[in-house]
Design a protein around this motif. Sequence first.
Motif, PDB file in Angstrom:
ATOM      1  N   VAL A  97       0.921 -17.764 -27.097  1.00 55.17           N
ATOM      2  CA  VAL A  97       1.894 -18.481 -26.263  1.00 55.17           C
ATOM      3  C   VAL A  97       3.029 -19.034 -27.128  1.00 55.17           C
ATOM      4  O   VAL A  97       4.212 -18.916 -26.793  1.00 55.17           O
TER       5      VAL A  97
ATOM      6  N   ASP B 297      -5.133 -17.877 -28.079  1.00 55.43           N
ATOM      7  CA  ASP B 297      -4.252 -18.184 -26.931  1.00 55.43           C
ATOM      8  C   ASP B 297      -3.033 -18.982 -27.393  1.00 55.43           C
ATOM      9  O   ASP B 297      -1.893 -18.680 -27.028  1.00 55.43           O
ATOM     10  N   LEU B 298      -3.312 -20.024 -28.155  1.00 54.41           N
ATOM     11  CA  LEU B 298      -2.207 -20.889 -28.598  1.00 54.41           C
ATOM     12  C   LEU B 298      -1.208 -20.112 -29.446  1.00 54.41           C
ATOM     13  O   LEU B 298       0.012 -20.284 -29.315  1.00 54.41           O
TER      14      LEU B 298
ATOM     15  N   ARG C 145       1.257 -29.480 -30.470  1.00 52.05           N
ATOM     16  CA  ARG C 145       2.407 -29.503 -29.553  1.00 52.05           C
ATOM     17  C   ARG C 145       3.592 -30.237 -30.179  1.00 52.05           C
ATOM     18  O   ARG C 145       4.735 -29.820 -30.069  1.00 52.05           O
TER      19      ARG C 145
ATOM     20  N   PRO D 135      -5.751 -21.234 -17.292  1.00 52.00           N
ATOM     21  CA  PRO D 135      -4.446 -21.755 -16.902  1.00 52.00           C
ATOM     22  C   PRO D 135      -3.660 -22.303 -18.084  1.00 52.00           C
ATOM     23  O   PRO D 135      -2.436 -22.210 -18.107  1.00 52.00           O
ATOM     24  N   THR D 136      -4.333 -22.909 -19.049  1.00 54.62           N
ATOM     25  CA  THR D 136      -3.640 -23.389 -20.253  1.00 54.62           C
ATOM     26  C   THR D 136      -4.331 -22.780 -21.461  1.00 54.62           C
ATOM     27  O   THR D 136      -5.523 -22.469 -21.397  1.00 54.62           O
ATOM     28  N   PRO D 137      -3.583 -22.606 -22.553  1.00 56.33           N
ATOM     29  CA  PRO D 137      -4.201 -21.986 -23.727  1.00 56.33           C
ATOM     30  C   PRO D 137      -5.385 -22.819 -24.207  1.00 56.33           C
ATOM     31  O   PRO D 137      -5.278 -24.033 -24.321  1.00 56.33           O
ATOM     32  N   ARG D 138      -6.509 -22.159 -24.496  1.00 57.68           N
ATOM     33  CA  ARG D 138      -7.705 -22.898 -24.893  1.00 57.68           C
ATOM     34  C   ARG D 138      -8.181 -22.544 -26.290  1.00 57.68           C
ATOM     35  O   ARG D 138      -8.798 -23.363 -26.954  1.00 57.68           O
TER      36      ARG D 138
ATOM     37  N   ARG E 271      -4.655 -30.034 -29.887  1.00 58.29           N
ATOM     38  CA  ARG E 271      -3.558 -29.434 -29.122  1.00 58.29           C
ATOM     39  C   ARG E 271      -2.343 -30.366 -29.082  1.00 58.29           C
ATOM     40  O   ARG E 271      -1.208 -29.930 -29.189  1.00 58.29           O
TER      41      ARG E 271
END
Length: 294
Positions: A17, A13-14, A66, A6-9, A62
């Motif tokens: 996205v 992934d990061l 962010r 569900p969220t980048p791990r 993360r």
Amino acid sequence: MSGTAPTPRTILDLLRVTTSWFAERGIESARLDAECLLAAALGVERVRLYLDFEKPVTPDERDRFRELVRRRGVDRVPVAQILGRKEFWSLSLAVSPAVLVPRPETETLVQAALDLLPDRDGEARVLDVGTGSGAVALAIASERGKARITATDVSPDALEIARANADELGMADRIELLEGDLYGPVAGRSFDLVVSNPPYLAEAERSGLAPELAHEPDRALFGGEEGLDVLAALVEEAPGLLAAGGALALELAPAQAPRVADWCRAAGLLEVTQYRDLAERPRVVSARLPAVSG
Ligand SMILES: C[S@@+](CC[C@H](N)C(=O)[O-])C[C@H]1O[C@@H](n2cnc3c(N)ncnc32)[C@H](O)[C@@H]1O
């Protein structure tokens, strides 16, 4: 695996996205920027990301990432300003909001300067007007070990960054840094080479510029109504400052090249030459004061 999370791990992934989010926001170097910021958030070299694509990212990492992504994507701060560093002529330089982030096209100015100083061991006197981070002066110093370099700027804050860079690169004793307008700080002296990447954007360009430019000093960017104010003064006063046979090399916007070349001829300079940048646009005009004969 990562695709269904569900969220980048993971690192990959990061990157995916963030790259698509940056691209949606019109950031051209979306993937590169995402990689630079993620490497910074993780405290690793960028190449490490490729070795660790499947590695999970911790919540702390993360959060750090962010915040960097927000500054880039929302505030539109250039990556170099976020990280406080920029590579130029293979030198790693500190940058801050007080200086222009050195641009790749300015390497054309360095190349022109080196062409105009063919003697690698010569003790030429070189002046860099509007040194900013010190990029041009330091690049020349790194290639011409015996050149005596003076660099000036109207901005004391910029000079502080230039000084820090000279210190960090072990070149502080090779570069004299002076504060002041145009040739004012070096009045009465003469130089074998004068270089400058002055502010040369026109006022009319202000409204259409990329939002990133709002994070660089106005005085580093804008050169009056047509962008030519500082260029004109540098050309006009150059003959009084150049040693016999000395050269002037100025970075400019491509459309300004013919006018500046004409001014050089009108000022009595010879060997007026245009250098093109990697995109094949005229980017530097150089010219030489005649050597005195007899
Ligand atoms: C386009 S930036 C170039 C910085 C650096 N040389 C580079 O190439 O990355 C122009 C620089 O000139 C300085 N400057 C602007 N007007 C000036 C003037 N009249 N006399 C001296 N420096 C000036 C600005 O403060 C800024 O640091």
